[in-house]
Design an enzyme around this catalytic site. Structure first.
Site, short mmCIF file in Angstrom:
data_model
loop_
_atom_site.label_atom_id
_atom_site.label_comp_id
_atom_site.label_asym_id
_atom_site.label_seq_id
_atom_site.Cartn_x
_atom_site.Cartn_y
_atom_site.Cartn_z
N HIS A 276 0.86 -1.19 0.00
CA HIS A 276 0.00 0.00 0.00
C HIS A 276 0.89 1.23 0.00
O HIS A 276 1.96 1.25 0.58
CB HIS A 276 -0.91 0.02 1.24
CG HIS A 276 -2.07 0.94 1.08
ND1 HIS A 276 -1.99 2.27 1.36
CD2 HIS A 276 -3.32 0.72 0.62
CE1 HIS A 276 -3.16 2.85 1.10
NE2 HIS A 276 -3.98 1.94 0.65
N ASP A 333 -8.05 -5.02 -0.84
CA ASP A 333 -8.47 -5.79 -2.01
C ASP A 333 -8.15 -7.27 -1.91
O ASP A 333 -8.60 -8.05 -2.75
CB ASP A 333 -7.78 -5.22 -3.26
CG ASP A 333 -8.27 -3.81 -3.54
OD1 ASP A 333 -7.46 -2.89 -3.53
OD2 ASP A 333 -9.50 -3.65 -3.73
#
Ligand code: SDX
Length: 398
Positions: A276, A333
């Site tokens: 991320h 996700d």
């Protein structure tokens, strides 16, 4: 660490990097919507209540939430002429391609009569956008499978309506047990996923919406720009890519091969759903979604091999020094696609699901930017690394 950035005043004055909506601490793995921890909202709130919070800054009182939900139901229909727009797409067009086109075209149906200088009319536009996203998204799916569109119903909630518009085939059954898509586990799990995807500070698609908003473009065009940015596999397209990756890996025995590929700088393969830009700790949303997987899989898809595979992959990666050194953890996700699959959402609709939820954040940022008296056009600068000044040379001298 109040969430403000140490930009030069000139840049901050564009308001494109000053916001009171969401706070993230990537090292701590903290995510707050208007100051409320995502874990508490996930446990106690609903998507519409969270959307109200993001858009208007406070949790609604009972009557405020009722009125907001009624406005959303009121605005859920789309203009009948818009249906013809879908006929222009081949049935196998990617649903995100349809979303970008149809949402952008709302500018031609719903914007001309509104004055964006009026806060009440801005509220109408924002509510209209949030209300119509599930209807448009479900229509993309129905077009792709050749089924007639289903209209939103006044007796169903936001997520129930979406699932009904997606999966109801009146000619095949009259509701009742066959209407699995109205099962509380399905509806509540989808509501949770929408809460977790609703906003996330200045991510790529939200920054796109803010930059477009700062030029004065109409809200539907701004949201269409956000949908386009979200589509990329490095951003909202990752949930679709995670499912493809898990299906390609297939068995736990093949995990080491893919971990090795993810670590190989010469191999473009990345472990989708890992890493991320901001979180250098566990994405708090991934932890919540992993827990939710158990409930929905137990109800709809017990012993889902992909979930077992995902947990095994996570366990191996989290003990590998490459991922540990780089502080790469599962993100939002990594598990969401497994739930969508259990809810019979086709893989090519996964990013559309993300777009429905993120519309709450996008319209909240649009409202915030439009209400800022100091708001100026966003104008990021660059670090120029091109050729120094030089004089033109005629072609015969090149
Ligand atoms: C979302 O911004 C947001 O908030 C987004 C989002 C939201 O809610 O809006 O949270 C939603 O987009 C989540 C991210 C979904 N994308 C993916 O899961 C795709 C896979 N992830 C990677 O593409 C990557 O992690 C990114 C794009 C998410 C972040 O890219 P960065 O910022 O370039 O990663 P980094 O700087 O942390 O990378 C550090 C190192 C690099 O290697 P070295 O140069 O040090 O050798 O880690 C490597 C990277 O190559 N790396 C990975 C990796 N992610 C980073 N290596 C293998 N697999 C990965 N997934």
């Amino acid at each position: 660490k109040l969430g403000y950035f140490s930009y030069d005043p000139g840049f901050v004055s564009t308001a494109s990097c000053r916001s009171a909506i969401t706070y993230i601490d990537g090292d701590e793995g903290t995510l707050l919507y208007r100051g409320y921890p995502i874990e508490q909202l996930a446990r106690h709130s609903s998507f519409l209540e969270v959307a109200y919070l993001l858009m208007f800054g406070e949790l609604p009182k009972h009557e405020e939430l009722q009125s907001f939900a009624a406005d959303i139901r009121q605005e859920a229909m789309i203009h009948e002429t818009l249906r013809k727009f879908f006929e222009g797409f081949h049935y196998d067009a990617h649903p995100m391609a349809m979303m970008v086109g149809v949402v952008g075209s709302l500018s031609a149906f719903y914007h001309s009569e509104l004055d964006m200088g009026d806060p009440h009319q801005r509220r109408v536009s924002a509510i209209r956008m949030l209300a119509k996203m599930p209807t448009i998204a479900a229509a993309c799916y129905r077009h792709s499978v050749g089924l007639p569109f289903v209209y939103p119903r006044a007796d169903l909630g936001y997520c129930e309506n979406f699932l009904n518009m997606m999966f109801s085939v009146p000619s095949l059954h009259l509701g009742g047990d066959e209407a699995w898509y109205l099962d509380p586990v399905a509806v509540d799990t989808l509501d949770l996923l929408f809460i977790l995807h609703a906003d996330h500070e200045q991510n790529a698609s939200t920054s796109t919406v803010r930059l477009a908003s700062s030029t004065g473009a109409n809200p539907y065009a701004c949201i269409a720009a956000g949908i386009a940015a979200l589509w990329g596999p490095a951003h909202g397209g990752a949930n679709e890519a995670v499912l493809g990756m898990l299906e390609e890996i297939g068995t736990p025995e093949r995990i080491p091969e893919y971990i090795a590929r993810a670590k190989d700088r010469n191999d473009p393969f990345r472990l989708m759903g890992f890493g991320h830009r901001v979180y250098k700790n566990y994405d708090p949303r991934a932890q919540i979604i992993r827990k939710a997987c158990h409930d929905v899989l137990a109800r709809f898809s017990p012993n889902e091999p992909l979930f077992e595979l995902a947990m095994r992959l996570e366990e191996i990666a989290l003990h590998d020094e490459y991922f540990i050194e780089r502080r790469l953890y599962p993100n939002v996700d990594f598990y969401s696609g497994i739930i969508y699959k259990a809810l019979n959402i086709p893989v090519n609709m996964f990013t559309v699901m993300f777009a429905i939820a993120r519309t709450a954040g996008w319209v909240a940022h649009w409202l915030e930017l439009k209400a800022d008296p100091e708001q100026r056009i966003g104008r990021p600068r660059q670090l120029y690394v091109g050729a120094p000044r030089r004089d033109y040379r005629p072609i015969e001298q090149r």
